[in-house]
Each structure stands twice: as structure tokens, then as C-alpha cells.
Scaffold this motif. Sequence first.
Motif, PDB file in Angstrom:
ATOM      1  N   GLU A  54      28.900 -13.542   4.502  1.00  0.00           N
ATOM      2  CA  GLU A  54      29.453 -12.358   5.152  1.00  0.00           C
ATOM      3  C   GLU A  54      30.160 -11.491   4.121  1.00  0.00           C
ATOM      4  OE1 GLU A  54      31.996 -13.747   8.219  1.00  0.00           O
ATOM      5  OE2 GLU A  54      30.355 -14.529   9.453  1.00  0.00           O
ATOM      6  N   GLY A  55      30.139 -10.182   4.370  1.00  0.00           N
ATOM      7  CA  GLY A  55      30.704  -9.239   3.421  1.00  0.00           C
ATOM      8  C   GLY A  55      32.183  -9.447   3.143  1.00  0.00           C
ATOM      9  N   ARG A  56      32.895 -10.029   4.079  1.00  0.00           N
ATOM     10  CA  ARG A  56      34.334 -10.224   3.866  1.00  0.00           C
ATOM     11  C   ARG A  56      34.630 -11.187   2.730  1.00  0.00           C
ATOM     12  NH1 ARG A  56      35.952 -15.011   6.386  1.00  0.00           N
ATOM     13  NH2 ARG A  56      34.331 -15.970   7.706  1.00  0.00           N
ATOM     14  N   HIS A  57      33.637 -11.939   2.305  1.00  0.00           N
ATOM     15  CA  HIS A  57      33.841 -12.885   1.204  1.00  0.00           C
ATOM     16  C   HIS A  57      33.650 -12.238  -0.170  1.00  0.00           C
ATOM     17  CE1 HIS A  57      34.204 -16.417   3.721  1.00  0.00           C
ATOM     18  NE2 HIS A  57      33.066 -16.152   4.319  1.00  0.00           N
ATOM     19  N   PHE A  58      33.109 -11.008  -0.233  1.00  0.00           N
ATOM     20  CA  PHE A  58      32.713 -10.434  -1.508  1.00  0.00           C
ATOM     21  C   PHE A  58      33.870  -9.701  -2.180  1.00  0.00           C
ATOM     22  CE2 PHE A  58      28.218  -9.819   0.426  1.00  0.00           C
ATOM     23  CZ  PHE A  58      27.985 -11.181   0.308  1.00  0.00           C
ATOM     24  N   ILE A  59      34.019  -9.922  -3.485  1.00  0.00           N
ATOM     25  CA  ILE A  59      34.958  -9.192  -4.327  1.00  0.00           C
ATOM     26  C   ILE A  59      34.154  -8.533  -5.444  1.00  0.00           C
ATOM     27  CG2 ILE A  59      36.892  -9.374  -5.948  1.00  0.00           C
ATOM     28  CD1 ILE A  59      37.734  -9.754  -3.076  1.00  0.00           C
ATOM     29  N   SER A  60      34.444  -7.259  -5.728  1.00  0.00           N
ATOM     30  CA  SER A  60      33.724  -6.543  -6.775  1.00  0.00           C
ATOM     31  C   SER A  60      34.482  -6.599  -8.095  1.00  0.00           C
ATOM     32  CB  SER A  60      33.523  -5.079  -6.383  1.00  0.00           C
ATOM     33  OG  SER A  60      32.976  -4.345  -7.462  1.00  0.00           O
ATOM     34  N   GLN A  61      33.759  -6.887  -9.168  1.00  0.00           N
ATOM     35  CA  GLN A  61      34.357  -6.875 -10.496  1.00  0.00           C
ATOM     36  C   GLN A  61      34.562  -5.464 -11.029  1.00  0.00           C
ATOM     37  OE1 GLN A  61      31.926  -9.479 -12.931  1.00  0.00           O
ATOM     38  NE2 GLN A  61      32.219 -11.191 -11.514  1.00  0.00           N
ATOM     39  N   LEU A  62      34.070  -4.463 -10.301  1.00  0.00           N
ATOM     40  CA  LEU A  62      34.301  -3.093 -10.748  1.00  0.00           C
ATOM     41  C   LEU A  62      35.795  -2.823 -10.872  1.00  0.00           C
ATOM     42  CD1 LEU A  62      33.250  -0.196 -11.328  1.00  0.00           C
ATOM     43  CD2 LEU A  62      33.468   0.233  -8.872  1.00  0.00           C
ATOM     44  N   TYR A  63      36.558  -3.314  -9.910  1.00  0.00           N
ATOM     45  CA  TYR A  63      37.985  -3.018  -9.876  1.00  0.00           C
ATOM     46  C   TYR A  63      38.819  -4.186 -10.399  1.00  0.00           C
ATOM     47  CZ  TYR A  63      36.191   0.702  -6.942  1.00  0.00           C
ATOM     48  OH  TYR A  63      35.472   1.767  -6.469  1.00  0.00           O
ATOM     49  N   ASP A  64      38.349  -4.783 -11.495  1.00  0.00           N
ATOM     50  CA  ASP A  64      39.150  -5.828 -12.126  1.00  0.00           C
ATOM     51  C   ASP A  64      40.307  -5.168 -12.882  1.00  0.00           C
ATOM     52  OD1 ASP A  64      38.227  -4.799 -14.508  1.00  0.00           O
ATOM     53  OD2 ASP A  64      37.027  -6.536 -15.062  1.00  0.00           O
ATOM     54  N   PRO A  65      41.221  -5.923 -13.484  1.00  0.00           N
ATOM     55  CA  PRO A  65      42.387  -5.308 -14.141  1.00  0.00           C
ATOM     56  C   PRO A  65      42.030  -4.287 -15.212  1.00  0.00           C
ATOM     57  CG  PRO A  65      42.728  -7.656 -13.874  1.00  0.00           C
ATOM     58  CD  PRO A  65      41.314  -7.395 -13.479  1.00  0.00           C
ATOM     59  N   PHE A  66      40.905  -4.452 -15.882  1.00  0.00           N
ATOM     60  CA  PHE A  66      40.559  -3.543 -16.969  1.00  0.00           C
ATOM     61  C   PHE A  66      40.142  -2.168 -16.463  1.00  0.00           C
ATOM     62  CE2 PHE A  66      39.808  -7.855 -18.546  1.00  0.00           C
ATOM     63  CZ  PHE A  66      40.606  -7.831 -19.674  1.00  0.00           C
ATOM     64  N   TYR A  67      39.781  -2.072 -15.190  1.00  0.00           N
ATOM     65  CA  TYR A  67      39.398  -0.783 -14.615  1.00  0.00           C
ATOM     66  C   TYR A  67      40.561   0.202 -14.704  1.00  0.00           C
ATOM     67  CZ  TYR A  67      38.032   2.646 -11.053  1.00  0.00           C
ATOM     68  OH  TYR A  67      37.732   3.803 -10.385  1.00  0.00           O
ATOM     69  N   TYR A  68      41.787  -0.298 -14.596  1.00  0.00           N
ATOM     70  CA  TYR A  68      42.958   0.565 -14.545  1.00  0.00           C
ATOM     71  C   TYR A  68      43.600   0.753 -15.917  1.00  0.00           C
ATOM     72  CZ  TYR A  68      42.374  -0.522  -9.616  1.00  0.00           C
ATOM     73  OH  TYR A  68      41.859  -0.672  -8.357  1.00  0.00           O
ATOM     74  N   LEU A  69      42.984   0.217 -16.956  1.00  0.00           N
ATOM     75  CA  LEU A  69      43.558   0.263 -18.297  1.00  0.00           C
ATOM     76  C   LEU A  69      42.687   1.107 -19.215  1.00  0.00           C
ATOM     77  CD1 LEU A  69      44.515  -3.518 -18.624  1.00  0.00           C
ATOM     78  CD2 LEU A  69      46.019  -1.598 -18.037  1.00  0.00           C
ATOM     79  N   PRO A  70      43.200   1.519 -20.376  1.00  0.00           N
ATOM     80  CA  PRO A  70      42.381   2.280 -21.323  1.00  0.00           C
ATOM     81  C   PRO A  70      41.111   1.520 -21.693  1.00  0.00           C
ATOM     82  CG  PRO A  70      44.691   2.365 -21.966  1.00  0.00           C
ATOM     83  CD  PRO A  70      44.596   1.371 -20.843  1.00  0.00           C
ATOM     84  N   ALA A  71      40.059   2.267 -22.027  1.00  0.00           N
ATOM     85  CA  ALA A  71      38.758   1.651 -22.305  1.00  0.00           C
ATOM     86  C   ALA A  71      38.810   0.698 -23.492  1.00  0.00           C
ATOM     87  CB  ALA A  71      37.714   2.739 -22.541  1.00  0.00           C
ATOM     88  N   ASP A  72      39.747   0.905 -24.414  1.00  0.00           N
ATOM     89  CA  ASP A  72      39.816   0.061 -25.607  1.00  0.00           C
ATOM     90  C   ASP A  72      40.799  -1.101 -25.457  1.00  0.00           C
ATOM     91  OD1 ASP A  72      42.090   1.576 -25.535  1.00  0.00           O
ATOM     92  OD2 ASP A  72      42.016   2.212 -27.643  1.00  0.00           O
TER      93      ASP A  72
END
Length: 549
Positions: free
Chosen positions: A447-465
Motif C-alpha cells: 500500500e502507498g502509505r508504506h512508501f517513503i521517497s528518497q527525493l526528500y532525504d536530508p541532502f535535498y535541503y542542503l547545498p549541492a556540494d
Amino acid sequence: MSLARVLSDHDEEDRRQGGDPSPATAPLALWSWWTLGVLLIALVPRLIYLFAISNPENAGDGLYTDVYQHWQIAYLTKEIGLGHGLRLWDLKGVEYFWGSLHPIVLVILFFVTGSTDIVLARIQSLAFGSLGVVLIFHLCRRYWNLSVAIAATAFAAIAPTSVFNDSSGMLEPMGVSLSLLGIWLLPKRSLGAGIAWGLATAARPEAWLSSPGLVLASFLRRATVRRWFLLLLGFVSVMAAQMAFLGTRTGNPIYPLYWNYLANAGGLWMKPLIASQQSARPWFVALWALATLGLLTTLWRRPRSYLLLLYGFGSCALVFGLFGLTAFITEWYPWRWMMWILAFPYDFAALLVAIGLFVIVPRYVGRGIRPLTWVTAGVLLVGVQLTWIPIATAYTSTASAWNTDVATGRYVASIFGQPDYRGGALNLPPPDHPAVTYALVHYGGLEGRHFISQLYDPFYYLPADYHYADHPATAGTLLQCWLSTTNTSILVMPDDRPDYLAYAADHPAWFEMVGRVAAYGWTIEAVHVPAPSPQTCAQSALTARAGGG
């Protein structure tokens, strides 16, 4: 000789007002035996292709992967998004990229049928495609004659590109049919026309350009000017609601328009140009010039059919201009000719050919040429069926990718379904393989409620480097906080994520390899990460944003 000049004709209402006694074609109601017959002629080949020729579950994995992306948005919106107020949801972050209407209609179908099968998306697509065929018939009969209507409709109904694309599950048939519906509704149903053109923008990003153009162009017609308020009321009401929704959810009220053309035309997401694409560019520039000439001439001459011609020439100019004049040329591949982006231009080209055969040629050669024009139309229609050969070859080639995605979904689901893990969350890569998500649900029973996306991992909110190797203490704590707060029990770790790999290597007690998907370079890791304190997580986030750690 200008096509628009040849077809230049006064509006039926204008002729009557001007006292011209020549008879006009009797209007034909949308709901009629003609409509029912055309609708059946359009539906039958599409349903045959969907259920008897193609694999109904495989929309064309690798060719039409976006079908599964659209399905994923609708499915996760149903499972997750509606629980957070009305919003769309996706694992890849493109939930508002294409527009909101297609997933919303698909969510409604999910609720009504009690199913989330991809077949529903394909049926939705072919239903709107069939509606578009019906509207082509009615518009051609209104503006020209029954012969043009039959010839143009026959192509739109049974041409391989039309059948293949309408049965795919893509969103374009919805946008095209709504645009044609608005043209058909004018001028007597101006409110409905405005609503239809507004809804088209919510179904297809290209309509953000074509619908306002049609609204403005419609005011060049006296009958529409008399009903300007209702037309604007319908169009502006839909656009205001849509832009308010997009502004609330994305911060950008023109989000689909902005990102489709900044990313695609502007080259933000495009791949490097190759020689074959560069050599194709002049051809698209030439086609763009021809379509633009047709567009400008139609605006100048304004025949009775000018809104339909404007929409057709404008759609062609947009497509050919994207390929010929922008970085979007890097999306051109040998198999692109059969895809959705050229489906309506083909139908419009067939309409122009039908006009040439049954209006222009008889006008200048005489009506005695009619038998030859019908033979010519029949030969062309039969000849175009040969394109089924490359289309079938291209579709058959997707079976391997589809089988791999189904096997991957079953395999990952079998691991996550074990008692030790199914109480947590399945942490997935941002899926360039949304068909795997479909397989997890449809074949794996998750079921979809079990899914977590790695798109929004901690690095998403940090500088690219900002990387784990440079800041192991702070970045490691952020990863620990993320995995624990999301209750991740299974992490699908891609080989191309060095931050994850290094973190797992430094904490071997917290990760246990329980599987491997070699086809995609994924390692399946069971996660046993202890939960840090909220204060530790908050402090690490502040440190990372300051560039420290």
C-alpha cells in the motif's frame, strides 16, 4: 496559394445577417446517430488494441514510462494526498508538473471502480481520444462538408499513431479533446467553451499557451463578441481556481507552464545534443515555418473555420518550434515520430489533406474528380496502416523492461512483506522506474502509505556540494534522524548514491543486506537505526544549513 484564402468563407450567422440566400449546412446535434456511429468506430480499434493486441498492464514501459508516472501521482494522491487536504502527491516531486485534472479524474475513477489498475488510466485516455474523433467529425462537417468530415475522421479513428497513443494512458487526449470541445461549443455556448478551454490548461501544459490564444482569437468573431462576458466568465473562473490551487501548493500559480518551458525549452533538464538530433533540427525549423505561416495567414483571412485552423497550426508550430528552435531537440529520437507529441499534428495534417481532396480540388477541377479523390483518400488511409509495423516493433521491445519491473516489484515486495519489516516503511529511490511502484502495488500487494521517497532525504535541503564524506558527523546524524523518523525498515539503496553507501559502510551494525536488484544497481538493506533525540536532530539540521559539521 494560401489554404486560408481558399477556405475563406463567411460565418454562417454572418451570411444570414448579410442577406446571402445561399443555403448553409444544417447543424448537426452532438448527440445524434452520427455521433454514436463515429464514437463506436473510434472506440472499437482502441479497445481491440488495448485488450487483444497490447498487454493491458504494459502501457509501453520504456516508451511510455510517463503513463506509470501519471498513475503513481493519482494513486499516491488517493492513498496519501487526500489525507493532507486536497493536494497531489508523488515520489519524484513532479505531481504538479503536468497539471491537476488528469490525476484528479483518475482518482475519481479509482474511487468509483474500487480498483487502481493501470487499465483505468488507459481507458480514460482512449475515451477522451474517442471524444476527440467525434469532435473532429462535427467540426469538419460544420465548417466544410460531410466528405471532409468522413475522410478526416476516418484517419483520426483508425490511424495507427492515433490508436496507439489514445490507448496508451497519456494525458494528451484529454487536453486535445477539451480544446476541440471549446471550439465546437462556440459561439452559442460561450460559457461552456470558456470552461472547456480552462480545463484544457489543467490537463495539458501546452494548453496554457493555446487556450488563452483561442480565447483572444474568438473575439475576432462578431457572434462571440456578443457573448464575451460568458466566455470570459467560464475561462477566468477555471483559471483563477486552478492558479489559486497551484499557488497554494507550489508557490507558483503558473507552475506547469513555468517548469515545462523553463526545463524543456530552456534546456534545464536536457541531455547533450548528438549528431542525429542536430541534423534533424533544420527539418523541424522548416516545418515550424510552414505551420507559423499557416497560423498567421489564418489570422489574416479568418475563414469560418479559423479557430480550428488556428488550434491546428498553433499546435504544430509549438511542437516543431520546440524541436527546431530550443534545447528540446535533445528529446528527439528515431522512435519519437510515433509518440504522443506528434499524434494531433498527424490528425491535423490528415484534416488538411481531406480539405484539399474534397474542397480545393473539386472547386478548381470540378466535381467530376470526386471518385478519384475518394480513391486517393482510401489509398492513403490504407497505406498509413503500414506504420503499425514499426509501432508494433517498438511496443514489443518494451516487454523486457516491463518484465524486469514486474519481477523487481514482486521481489522487493516479498522482502518488505516479511513480518520483521512490514510494520515500517519502504524507502525508495526517486523512481525513474515508476512501473516498479506499480508492480509493488499491483503485483506485490503493498500500500502507498508504506512508501517513503528518497527525493526528500536530508541532502535535498542542503547545498549541492554538501556530502557525507565531508561532514560525517552532522550528515550522519541527519541520515539517522531521517531513517528513524520515517520508520524505515527497508532501504532500497542505489549504487549511485555515495552518501548512502559511505554511511552504511561506517555503521555496519545498523544495516543488513537482504537482497539485490542487479538490473538497476539496487541493494536492499534492512535498517536497524536507533532513534536520536529531537534536540540532536534539530541541532544537526542547524549546523548543516550553516555549512558546518
